[in-house]
Write an enzyme that holds these catalytic residues in place. Structure first.
Site, short mmCIF file in Angstrom:
data_model
loop_
_atom_site.label_atom_id
_atom_site.label_comp_id
_atom_site.label_asym_id
_atom_site.label_seq_id
_atom_site.Cartn_x
_atom_site.Cartn_y
_atom_site.Cartn_z
N HIS A 69 28.78 53.94 93.91
CA HIS A 69 27.34 53.66 93.81
C HIS A 69 26.74 54.21 92.52
O HIS A 69 26.00 53.51 91.82
CB HIS A 69 26.58 54.28 94.99
CG HIS A 69 26.36 53.35 96.14
ND1 HIS A 69 25.74 52.12 96.02
CD2 HIS A 69 26.64 53.49 97.46
CE1 HIS A 69 25.66 51.54 97.21
NE2 HIS A 69 26.22 52.34 98.11
N HIS A 104 33.13 55.28 98.06
CA HIS A 104 31.97 54.38 98.16
C HIS A 104 30.75 54.94 97.42
O HIS A 104 30.10 54.24 96.64
CB HIS A 104 31.66 54.15 99.64
CG HIS A 104 30.52 53.21 99.91
ND1 HIS A 104 30.70 51.95 100.44
CD2 HIS A 104 29.19 53.36 99.74
CE1 HIS A 104 29.51 51.36 100.57
NE2 HIS A 104 28.57 52.20 100.15
N GLU A 105 30.45 56.22 97.66
CA GLU A 105 29.24 56.81 97.07
C GLU A 105 29.41 57.06 95.57
O GLU A 105 28.46 56.89 94.80
CB GLU A 105 28.86 58.12 97.77
CG GLU A 105 28.63 58.01 99.28
CD GLU A 105 27.71 56.89 99.70
OE1 GLU A 105 26.82 56.49 98.92
OE2 GLU A 105 27.87 56.38 100.82
N GLY A 109 26.56 58.07 104.43
CA GLY A 109 26.47 58.51 103.05
C GLY A 109 25.34 57.81 102.33
O GLY A 109 24.86 56.75 102.78
N CYS A 132 27.36 48.93 103.97
CA CYS A 132 26.53 49.67 103.02
C CYS A 132 25.07 49.54 103.44
O CYS A 132 24.64 48.45 103.82
CB CYS A 132 26.72 49.11 101.61
SG CYS A 132 25.70 49.92 100.37
NI NI Z 1 26.51 52.03 100.15
#
Ligand code: NI
Length: 188
Positions: free
Chosen positions: A149, A145-146, A46, A102
């Protein structure tokens, strides 16, 4: 299409709350193409737009297909690509702790608190609203997670202590060079 430079932790763009996309124009289509190239080149599962220095709410995710037919012998597993513009999580439940990494923090991973079940919605690259439901898998983890971000959040923010970070061993490099290069590139 181009492979873009991935910004590393410490870069202020990773801490910005990214702005909503107003119009899905040619520049957004190019950004999406370049993000897909960059994610595949890394390789990662991702990528968020601010990881390539663009503070807009765009994410791409590519994970192995779960319900797909088995590929012919010798071929890699089929993968499912998701592009989400202005994504948001509409529902999440349960707790688990998958090992997470990441691309902006290469060479490390840590058990990270995540939800079991995640439902996200957003626009696809054609501007159509889509809803994605994922449960207890890499897709669920990547969605959280994304979307973190683009809100300026990194997975390390969820850890109780930086002592939980584990170095990823790179089997292709001699032992003493691993520390120097600290390249792992596993995670989203
Ligand atoms: Ni990441």
């Amino acid at each position: 299409m181009a492979v873009l430079l991935i910004r590393m932790a410490g870069d202020p763009v990773l801490r910005q709350k990214a702005k909503r996309v107003r119009t899905i124009d040619a520049s957004i289509q190019k950004l999406i193409d370049d993000m897909i190239d960059t994610m595949r080149d890394a390789p990662g599962v991702g990528l968020a737009a601010n990881q390539v220095g663009v503070p807009l709410r765009v994410i791409v995710i590519e994970v192995p297909e779960e319900d797909g037919e088995d590929p012919p012998p010798g071929e890699p597993p089929r993968r499912q690509l998701y592009t989400l513009i202005n994504p948001q999580i509409v529902k999440r439940s349960g707790q688990r702790q998958p090992d997470e990494g990441c691309l902006s923090i290469p060479g490390y991973k840590a058990p990270t608190p995540r939800s079991v079940s995640v439902t996200a919605k957003g626009l696809n690259r054609d501007g159509k609203e889509i809803r994605i439901k994922a449960e207890n898998n890499l897709l669920a983890e990547a969605l959280e997670h994304e979307i973190d971000h683009i809100n300026g959040i990194l997975y390390i923010d969820h850890l109780e202590s930086m002592d939980q970070l584990v170095k990823i061993e790179d089997e292709n490099e001699p032992e003493d060079e691993v520390k120097a290069s600290a390249r792992g590139g596993h995670g989203p």
